[in-house]
Design a protein around this motif. Structure first.
Motif, mmCIF file in Angstrom:
data_model
loop_
_atom_site.group_PDB
_atom_site.id
_atom_site.type_symbol
_atom_site.label_atom_id
_atom_site.label_comp_id
_atom_site.label_asym_id
_atom_site.label_seq_id
_atom_site.Cartn_x
_atom_site.Cartn_y
_atom_site.Cartn_z
ATOM 1 N N GLY A 699 0.799 -1.217 0.000
ATOM 2 C CA GLY A 699 0.000 0.000 0.000
ATOM 3 C C GLY A 699 0.827 1.261 0.000
ATOM 4 O O GLY A 699 0.302 2.350 -0.265
ATOM 5 N N ARG A 780 1.196 3.154 10.765
ATOM 6 C CA ARG A 780 0.543 3.094 9.456
ATOM 7 C C ARG A 780 -0.127 1.728 9.340
ATOM 8 O O ARG A 780 0.299 0.742 9.970
ATOM 9 C CB ARG A 780 1.529 3.251 8.312
ATOM 10 C CG ARG A 780 1.935 4.697 8.039
ATOM 11 C CD ARG A 780 3.005 5.169 8.953
ATOM 12 N NE ARG A 780 3.647 6.401 8.495
ATOM 13 C CZ ARG A 780 4.577 7.030 9.163
ATOM 14 N NH1 ARG A 780 4.996 6.586 10.341
ATOM 15 N NH2 ARG A 780 5.122 8.135 8.660
ATOM 16 N N SER A 782 -2.535 -0.846 6.405
ATOM 17 C CA SER A 782 -3.159 -1.054 5.096
ATOM 18 C C SER A 782 -3.776 -2.442 5.067
ATOM 19 O O SER A 782 -3.389 -3.334 5.832
ATOM 20 C CB SER A 782 -2.128 -0.914 3.962
ATOM 21 O OG SER A 782 -1.160 -1.943 4.038
ATOM 22 N N THR A 783 -4.726 -2.617 4.209
ATOM 23 C CA THR A 783 -5.370 -3.915 4.018
ATOM 24 C C THR A 783 -5.611 -4.111 2.529
ATOM 25 O O THR A 783 -5.578 -3.141 1.755
ATOM 26 C CB THR A 783 -6.684 -4.005 4.807
ATOM 27 O OG1 THR A 783 -7.220 -5.329 4.683
ATOM 28 C CG2 THR A 783 -7.705 -3.022 4.267
ATOM 29 N N SER A 801 -4.274 -2.781 -2.706
ATOM 30 C CA SER A 801 -4.211 -2.312 -1.315
ATOM 31 C C SER A 801 -5.135 -1.137 -1.078
ATOM 32 O O SER A 801 -5.412 -0.341 -1.990
ATOM 33 C CB SER A 801 -2.768 -1.900 -0.950
ATOM 34 O OG SER A 801 -1.853 -2.928 -1.248
ATOM 35 N N ASN A 802 -5.567 -1.023 0.181
ATOM 36 C CA ASN A 802 -6.346 0.122 0.639
ATOM 37 C C ASN A 802 -5.726 0.623 1.936
ATOM 38 O O ASN A 802 -5.478 -0.155 2.864
ATOM 39 C CB ASN A 802 -7.805 -0.277 0.873
ATOM 40 C CG ASN A 802 -8.635 0.888 1.366
ATOM 41 O OD1 ASN A 802 -8.647 1.953 0.752
ATOM 42 N ND2 ASN A 802 -9.334 0.701 2.483
ATOM 43 N N ILE A 803 -5.444 1.918 2.019
ATOM 44 C CA ILE A 803 -4.763 2.495 3.177
ATOM 45 C C ILE A 803 -5.764 2.709 4.315
ATOM 46 O O ILE A 803 -6.813 3.326 4.127
ATOM 47 C CB ILE A 803 -4.093 3.825 2.807
ATOM 48 C CG1 ILE A 803 -3.111 3.613 1.645
ATOM 49 C CG2 ILE A 803 -3.372 4.407 4.017
ATOM 50 C CD1 ILE A 803 -2.012 2.628 1.942
ATOM 51 N N GLN A 806 -2.332 6.558 7.693
ATOM 52 C CA GLN A 806 -1.139 7.128 7.088
ATOM 53 C C GLN A 806 -0.928 8.542 7.603
ATOM 54 O O GLN A 806 -1.822 9.147 8.218
ATOM 55 C CB GLN A 806 -1.273 7.147 5.566
ATOM 56 C CG GLN A 806 -2.333 8.140 5.062
ATOM 57 C CD GLN A 806 -2.388 8.217 3.559
ATOM 58 O OE1 GLN A 806 -3.283 7.653 2.958
ATOM 59 N NE2 GLN A 806 -1.453 8.948 2.960
ATOM 60 N N THR A 812 1.860 6.714 -1.226
ATOM 61 C CA THR A 812 1.117 5.461 -1.289
ATOM 62 C C THR A 812 0.995 4.962 -2.723
ATOM 63 O O THR A 812 1.242 5.692 -3.687
ATOM 64 C CB THR A 812 -0.286 5.651 -0.695
ATOM 65 O OG1 THR A 812 -1.022 6.574 -1.514
ATOM 66 C CG2 THR A 812 -0.212 6.168 0.726
ATOM 67 N N THR A 814 -1.683 1.854 -4.849
ATOM 68 C CA THR A 814 -2.814 0.946 -4.698
ATOM 69 C C THR A 814 -2.618 -0.376 -5.422
ATOM 70 O O THR A 814 -3.266 -1.366 -5.088
ATOM 71 C CB THR A 814 -4.104 1.597 -5.230
ATOM 72 O OG1 THR A 814 -3.913 1.965 -6.603
ATOM 73 C CG2 THR A 814 -4.444 2.842 -4.428
#
Length: 823
Positions: A699, A780, A782-783, A801-803, A806, A812, A814
């Protein structure tokens, strides 16, 4: 009528027809005895007297022709062997199959065996043997035709390629009636499995010149036979829908366009009966039975109606659970502790199988390779319990007689044998055998490894068969990455993990892109000096162009040596020494009036780094490739200052744990931490700090998180940190795709931080905090989803990825992917 006296020779007729009599007359005007392949009676031995001739009863009508009395069977010595009738097949080939040589003494029984031997070769349509008065053996053969082509007519539901895979007849092969009938059965079975039980196949032969034939299979496919309904009788604990979910056979439906399980197949239905039994017995129904499974075909032959009658019985729990051994060499009380079964638990048949496996493994670990474990059951209907006794027959203690290595077409035998924890003459130990298999799989040389034991030359001897399937060990790797600021990196590398089949590892890599240009070469010898030492050396030159991220270029040239030694079966100690020249380059005018940070400007120039370090690895995973339980941990430390211009101590540690909920659902938790500190008054140079992001923190871009110089008008340079801590929770989930596609999907959460610069870089000359340097150790997170595809070109990975958390100054991305191609 008088009969002429027969000469002393084999005179009994094995086969006699018009062609045989013509052949006899052609060979001798007086007499020839033929022996042929069909219609054989049990031959009388030469010394046996002939059976008495019984007079036939008188019958009304014209008198029958006089029949000669059977001559006495005798033995004859073969002078020469003559082959006649062969066209394609050389005479020497025929003689090689014939179990008779000149000078042999033969009788009718020997000739009978010879005829059968030649017939079994399937090279001949007809075989006849005859012995001339001078002792010459004449072999008269008619060759089987050669197949010109194999043609399929009428097939539409099954492709011609699939049909050709099934049949054994091939162009330029030999035609026999037995093989064509066998292929007809295979084609019919193929259609039956595809749901067309009324399909018929008619073989036809087209005669050609030069003893050739065309084989034509005329196929009448018939209608596709589906499954209209599946109903159950006698079930009360589970509904019809529940039980249909257990079965592989499915009811036909318009939306099952790509499924073949909605076609009627009796073999599949037998499998479904077993699946129903497992379903019930795994839920306590010990005495469950399928009473009947009746399939009724609709009048229009379009579909079957299947009715299954079951007797569920009562639900049982485990009663008394015991282990009985033949003698005291295996402690039954200890074995009982290994059982995954406890009194009072719900009866499950899978637990019985797991218990047998556990006992077998324990006995094998004690040296009993061929232990027999037979569970016996006693049901108690009045208490709804099942008593289970595991009867263990140990047999003799077993020793390894021989180790066979099978399937290695490239890897040398000694490379495989040196990974075995057992050698010939050792006491058999199943635990060591399983660890040997894991050692071989961890090499990465083989697609599949099986280690099996078989009985040896004596009851107390065992043969260990190690069967491997080689896979490509060379890799041409190509990687590409995209970020939110359009950075692009291409990696090109050549790796050979099994150089010359000796297990040596050679890596030559070139990386070129907006971030990195690197050339390196590595060589590793896994068994240095023939001992359990792994030695190697590295040489490299690299350049990092971080002008878009941190306004500097980093160049490094150097090399090093490595030496590793296993402390035990799970722990590996690696040591290393590296000497390299590092150079930091910044744009002209960047420092001073350009406003560059001291955290960067203080490191401009060339420095010599001389460092020694070690890595301690502990691996307690159950499988080195796809672990489902266990853990692995690593501790790394490097000490710089053995000469050179740089002084620091760098420490890193990481640990990973694995939990297999099911074979498809696997949870992996990983934690990593690192810290570097200078000594002798030296600060930490920017190229020695930790930069995280990209593959190490999904991410975020490479160097996307951590301390940063946010001075207005600058590039918001990433400065790296002296400390990092990152945790990852990853769960592999089923994606509904067939396993053979090689696609694995996982969801992840990454959480962590990077920071802690030296104080001299975060404060001003007056001791106040520098507002332009951010270093707050903020978390930080992310998922996202990762997709791993073992494609024909090589492994490919996609990260979406999705933050979740942050800082404003972080960078970043994606989406990221990488790929490699094997050779």
């Amino acid at each position: 009528m008088t009969s002429r006296r027969q000469p002393p020779m084999v005179s009994r007729m094995i086969r006699q027809d018009a062609s045989a009599r013509h052949f006899a007359r052609a060979l001798s005007p007086s007499l020839l005895v033929l022996v042929a392949a069909a219609g054989l009676a049990g031959p009388a031995l030469a010394q046996d007297p002939p059976p008495p001739v019984q007079p036939a009863p008188a019958e009304a009508g014209p008198p029958a022709a006089a029949q000669p009395a059977p001559p006495q069977e005798q033995r004859v010595t073969i002078n020469r062997i003559l082959v006649r009738g062969n066209q394609r097949i050389d005479q020497t080939t025929v003689l090689s199959y014939l179990p008779i040589q000149p000078g042999d003494v033969v009788d009718a029984a020997v000739l009978d065996v010879a005829v059968r031997t030649l017939t079994r070769t399937q090279l001949f349509a007809d075989v006849q043997l005859g012995v001339q008065p001078n002792g010459d053996l004449v072999v008269e053969i008619v060759e089987n035709p050669i197949i010109n082509q194999v043609v399929f007519e009428g097939n539409g539901a099954v492709s011609e390629d699939k049909l050709r895979e099934e049949v054994t007849l091939r162009p330029r092969g030999i035609y026999t009636r037995a093989r064509i009938q066998e292929d007809v059965g295979k084609i019919v079975e193929l259609y039956r499995l595809s749901g067309r039980i009324s399909a018929t196949v008619t073989p036809k032969i087209v005669q050609l010149d030069q003893n050739r034939v065309d084989v034509v299979f005329e196929i009448n496919e018939g209608p596709e036979t589906g499954v209209r309904t599946i109903t159950f009788l006698g079930n009360s604990a589970y509904s019809d829908n529940d039980l249909r979910e257990v079965m592989v056979t499915q009811q036909s439906a318009w939306y099952r366009l790509f499924s073949t399980n909605d076609n009627y197949d009796p073999n599949r239905l037998d499998y479904d009966r077993e699946q129903l039994r497992k379903f019930y017995t795994n839920r306590g129904y010990y005495d469950f039975r399928v009473l009947s499974a009746i399939s009724e075909l609709a009048p229009d032959d379009s579909a079957f109606a299947i009715s299954i009658t079951v007797d569920e019985g009562d639900r049982y729990n485990f009663g008394t659970v015991d282990v009985v051994t033949e003698n005291d060499r295996l402690n039954p009380d200890f074995l009982k502790l290994l059982l995954p079964i406890r009194t009072g638990e719900l009866y499950e048949s899978d637990k019985i199988e797991a218990a047998v496996d556990a006992l077998t493994f324990a006995a094998g670990s004690a040296g009993y390779a061929f232990v027999e474990i037979e569970p016996s059951y006693r049901a108690n209907p009045e208490t709804d319990t099942v008593d289970v006794t595991f009867n263990v027959k140990e047999g003799q203690r077993v020793y390894v007689d021989r180790i066979n290595v099978i399937g290695n077409t490239r890897t040398l035998d000694n490379v495989i044998r040196r990974e075995m924890m057992l050698t010939e003459g050792d006491a058999f130990n199943r635990t060591l055998l399983e660890r040997s298999r894991n050692n071989l799989r961890a090499l990465g040389f083989f697609k599949d490894v099986t280690v099996e034991e078989a009985r040896g030359t004596a009851p107390d001897r065992s043969v260990v068969n190690v069967t491997v399937t080689e896979q490509p060990t060379g890799e041409l790797s190509v990687g590409a990455g995209f970020s939110s600021v359009d950075s692009f990196v291409v990696n090109l590398g050549i790796t050979e993990r099994n150089f010359r089949g000796r297990g040596q590892n050679v890596v030559a890599r070139v990386e070129w892109g907006s971030l990195r240009q690197q050339v390196d070469f590595r060589f590793t010898e896994p068994k240095f000096l023939g001992r359990d030492l792994r030695a190697g050396f590295d040489a490299f030159h690299s350049r990092y162009d971080l002008s878009e991220f941190s306004s500097y270029d980093y160049r490094s040239t150097g090399g090093g040596v490595r030496l590793s030694y296993p402390l035990n079966g799970y722990t590996l100690l690696s040591t290393r020494y590296f000497l390299k020249s590092d150079e930091i380059i910044v744009p002209q005018g960047f420092c001073g009036a350009g406003g560059g940070s001291n955290a960067l400007c203080d490191q401009v120039g060339s420095f010599l780094n001389s460092s020694a370090g070690y890595t301690l690895l502990v691996d307690r995973r159950n499988d080195p490739i796809r672990p489902t339980r266990g853990w692995t941990g690593t501790l790394r430390q490097d000490f710089a200052g053995i000469g050179g211009d740089v002084n620091y101590v760098k420490s890193e540690a990481d640990v990973s744990a694995y939990w297999g909920i099911t074979p498809e659902w696997i949870v992996t938790a990983t934690a990593s931490v690192g810290y570097i500190s200078g000594w002798g008054g030296d600060p930490i140079r920017i190229n020695d700090r930790f930069f995280k992001g990209g593959n190490s923190f999904r991410g975020f871009e490479t160097a996307g998180i951590g301390p940063r110089d946010i001075t207005p008008g600058t590039n918001n340079d990433a400065l790296g940190g002296n400390f990092y801590a990152i945790g990852t929770l990853d769960m592999t989930v089923p994606n509904g795709l067939p396993e053979e596609y090689g696609i694995r999907t996982s969801v992840f959460i990454d959480v962590g931080t990077v920071g802690v610069l030296d104080d001299r870089y975060t404060t001003t000359a007056t001791g106040a905090l520098n507002a332009n340097i951010v270093d707050d150790l903020a978390l930080r997170a992310s998922t996202g989803v990762s997709v791993h595809w073992r494609s024909p070109m090589g492994p490919i990975r996609f990260d979406l990825s999705n933050i979740l958390g942050q800082e404003d100054y972080d960078k970043t991305e994606t989406f990221r992917f990488s790929t490699s191609t094997q050779f």
